[in-house]
Motif scaffolding. Structure first.
Motif, PDB file in Angstrom:
ATOM      1  N   CYS A 163       0.833  -1.208   0.000  1.00 21.61           N
ATOM      2  CA  CYS A 163       0.000   0.000   0.000  1.00 21.61           C
ATOM      3  C   CYS A 163       0.866   1.256   0.000  1.00 21.61           C
ATOM      4  CB  CYS A 163      -0.907   0.026   1.225  1.00 21.61           C
ATOM      5  SG  CYS A 163      -2.196  -1.214   1.209  1.00 21.61           S
ATOM      6  N   GLN A 217      -7.837  -1.590  -1.729  1.00 18.18           N
ATOM      7  CA  GLN A 217      -7.357  -1.737  -3.113  1.00 18.18           C
ATOM      8  C   GLN A 217      -6.309  -2.842  -3.211  1.00 18.18           C
ATOM      9  OE1 GLN A 217      -6.355   2.475  -3.421  1.00 18.18           O
ATOM     10  NE2 GLN A 217      -7.652   2.616  -5.237  1.00 18.18           N
ATOM     11  N   ALA A 218      -5.415  -2.927  -2.233  1.00 10.57           N
ATOM     12  CA  ALA A 218      -4.385  -3.973  -2.242  1.00 10.57           C
ATOM     13  C   ALA A 218      -5.023  -5.351  -2.135  1.00 10.57           C
ATOM     14  CB  ALA A 218      -3.393  -3.744  -1.105  1.00 10.57           C
ATOM     15  N   LEU A 270       2.736   1.604  -3.502  1.00 14.50           N
ATOM     16  CA  LEU A 270       1.851   1.942  -4.619  1.00 14.50           C
ATOM     17  C   LEU A 270       0.959   3.148  -4.305  1.00 14.50           C
ATOM     18  CD1 LEU A 270       0.690  -1.596  -5.808  1.00 14.50           C
ATOM     19  CD2 LEU A 270       2.487  -0.152  -6.776  1.00 14.50           C
ATOM     20  N   GLN A 271       0.980   3.578  -3.045  1.00 16.16           N
ATOM     21  CA  GLN A 271       0.143   4.678  -2.577  1.00 16.16           C
ATOM     22  C   GLN A 271      -1.337   4.396  -2.853  1.00 16.16           C
ATOM     23  OE1 GLN A 271       1.815   8.324  -4.114  1.00 16.16           O
ATOM     24  NE2 GLN A 271       3.624   8.126  -2.836  1.00 16.16           N
ATOM     25  N   ILE A 272      -1.764   3.212  -2.369  1.00 18.10           N
ATOM     26  CA  ILE A 272      -3.159   2.784  -2.516  1.00 18.10           C
ATOM     27  C   ILE A 272      -3.683   2.398  -1.136  1.00 18.10           C
ATOM     28  CG2 ILE A 272      -2.883   2.009  -4.908  1.00 18.10           C
ATOM     29  CD1 ILE A 272      -2.722  -0.875  -3.854  1.00 18.10           C
ATOM     30  N   SER A 273      -4.998   2.210  -1.050  1.00 18.58           N
ATOM     31  CA  SER A 273      -5.615   1.811   0.211  1.00 18.58           C
ATOM     32  C   SER A 273      -5.452   0.308   0.441  1.00 18.58           C
ATOM     33  CB  SER A 273      -7.096   2.166   0.205  1.00 18.58           C
ATOM     34  OG  SER A 273      -7.796   1.320  -0.695  1.00 18.58           O
TER      35      SER A 273
END
Length: 73
Positions: free
Chosen positions: A11, A20-21, A14-17
């Protein structure tokens, strides 16, 4: 960098929540394994890199397709 990353590490990179992961893992886009009695997810560093490279390739194809649709010859 360690060989295996937690989903929190993924996370962050990739700078995702977290949701999302998990979705990427559940739908098979991002290869991961479950370890331990609690079944915690781990992603091998090379699998994360493969996912990133595949995403670049997918984006390049999408851009090329959109460009050809906008500029028909």
């Amino acid at each position: 960098m360690p060989r295996f990353l937690t989903l929190a590490d993924v996370c962050e990179q990739l700078q995702i929540s977290t949701a999302q992961a998990y979705a990427l893992v559940r739908n098979g886009e991002l290869k991961a394994i479950q370890v331990g009695g609690r079944g915690q997810w781990r992603v091998e560093d090379v699998k994360l890199e493969e996912y990133i490279q595949a995403s670049y390739a997918r984006t390049e194809r999408m851009v090329a397709e959109n460009r050809s649709l906008q500029n028909p010859r």
